[in-house]
Write a protein that holds these residues in place. Structure first.
Motif, short mmCIF file in Angstrom:
data_model
loop_
_atom_site.label_atom_id
_atom_site.label_comp_id
_atom_site.label_asym_id
_atom_site.label_seq_id
_atom_site.Cartn_x
_atom_site.Cartn_y
_atom_site.Cartn_z
N LEU A 13 35.15 41.12 31.55
CA LEU A 13 33.86 40.88 32.20
C LEU A 13 33.99 41.26 33.67
CD1 LEU A 13 30.99 39.49 31.77
CD2 LEU A 13 32.04 37.48 32.82
N ALA A 96 38.36 38.46 33.63
CA ALA A 96 37.14 38.67 34.41
C ALA A 96 37.52 39.04 35.84
CB ALA A 96 36.26 37.43 34.41
N LEU A 113 33.17 30.45 34.73
CA LEU A 113 33.96 31.24 33.80
C LEU A 113 35.16 30.47 33.28
CD1 LEU A 113 33.86 34.77 35.50
CD2 LEU A 113 32.42 33.89 33.65
#
Length: 362
Positions: A13, A96, A113
């Motif tokens: 991500l 991420a 997250l």
């Protein structure tokens, strides 16, 4: 804490939650991540969706209207936050990267997250991150934004492609209906905040001068800028504001001889398609970070104005002197230089980059 470099070959991500131009500037870093990842999902704010869809290396786009980033934030909605966490948890991302500007903190998103089960997270952070980040990267001041973002990807163990920090968009671009105006120059008068754009009257005078010098001019803008563009075009130029998608705008810019634009997202779109650019740059943020990057460019404007580095959204000085000091002659001269009309021709590598010019002949 997990490994200091991101796991490779997995689902990643990449987040950039602000504007279209910011997302475009993150493109080189995203390309680096994509080189050794199974898939890349771009997490962007509502204003960045179209730009994310244009970026090479992006497989999916997810949207988060983050109240700590938006210029006009809504009140925090706990239910939407819980839904975001559940959605990200379902994706099972392996890593991420949170991309931000120098004045933004990655930590609110890093917390969400972590709560969503993302085990490896990297970001540039001045603030102490505790256990929220696996790589807390730091960078020198005044690094160009695309280089800044790319340096985070490299700190996470990803490698840049052959284009390095140069901006790019996905090809092929859509075909814009032939308008019978080639060759042409684009003038884009608007910006997200008024401190970064010339006055409407100033823009109108610039377009008038370009047309008087026999340049064919197309005026561009968003749907909310149609009235401004119509005023600026004044019947002398073709007004396409509000008629093109972002991909179509990129296609139009790629055909232009030059683009004249203030510090706003379309400036970075012009850079991403490699068109010579005249940057009408108000120094409320540093040109070293935010000027069009990696394309032939001439920068105009009083960079030592008292508004320098204030991040003002509205000009704090009477008369908007940092931009009003740019005469229409300055713009015509810059366009001539970039298009090699009426001057000694430049080799592409010799076109001046970030040249500040103020004042034409009396």
């Amino acid at each position: 804490m997990s490994a200091k470099t991101a796991p490779k070959g997995g689902k990643v991500l990449v987040a950039r939650l602000d504007s279209m131009g910011d997302v475009l500037l993150t493109g080189p870093a995203i390309r680096a991540v994509a080189r050794s990842s199974a898939s890349v999902t771009a997490l962007v704010g509502p204003r960045g969706v179209a730009a994310a869809e244009l970026l090479p290396g992006v497989d999916r786009v997810r949207v988060l209207d983050a109240p700590w980033v938006s210029l006009s934030p809504e009140a925090l909605d706990p239910e939407s936050v819980r839904q975001f966490i559940d959605d990200v948890k379902g994706e099972q991302f392996d890593a991420a990267l949170i991309f931000t500007s120098f004045h933004q903190s990655p930590l609110p998103l890093a917390l969400l997250l972590r709560m969503a089960g993302v085990h490896w997270i990297g970001a540039i952070s001045v603030d102490y991150p505790g256990s929220l980040l696996d790589v807390r990267h730091t960078v020198p001041e005044d690094l160009p934004e695309s280089e800044r973002a790319l340096s985070l990807a490299e700190a996470a163990g990803f490698t840049r492609d052959d284009a390095g920090s140069t901006l790019a968009v996905r090809h092929p671009l859509p075909t814009v209906d032939a308008i019978g105006l080639d060759p042409f120059v684009v003038y884009h008068p608007g910006a997200a905040v008024s401190a970064r754009m010339p006055t409407a009257e100033h823009s109108r005078a610039i377009v008038e001068s370009l047309v008087a010098e026999e340049f064919t001019v197309i005026v561009t803008g968003g749907a909310d800028e149609r009235a401004l563009a119509e005023y600026v075009a004044d019947g002398r130029a073709t007004n396409l504001a509000g008629t093109l998608s972002l991909a179509e705008l990129a296609s139009l810019y790629a055909r232009a001889q030059a683009v004249v634009v203030p510090n706003t997202g379309p400036a970075h779109l012009a850079a991403a398609v490699g068109v010579p650019t005249v940057s009408l740059f108000a120094p409320v943020v540093p040109a070293a970070r935010w000027a069009p990057y990696g394309t032939p460019m001439i920068l105009l404007g009083e960079q030592d104005s008292p508004c320098r580095d204030t991040r003002a959204r509205e000009c704090p000085l009477p008369g908007h002197p940092c931009l009003s000091s740019i005469s229409p002659y300055d713009v015509v001269d810059a366009v001539r230089r970039l298009t090699r009309r009426g001057c000694e021709p430049y080799a592409r590598s010799e076109i001046p980059i970030a040249t500040t010019m103020a004042g034409g002949p009396a």
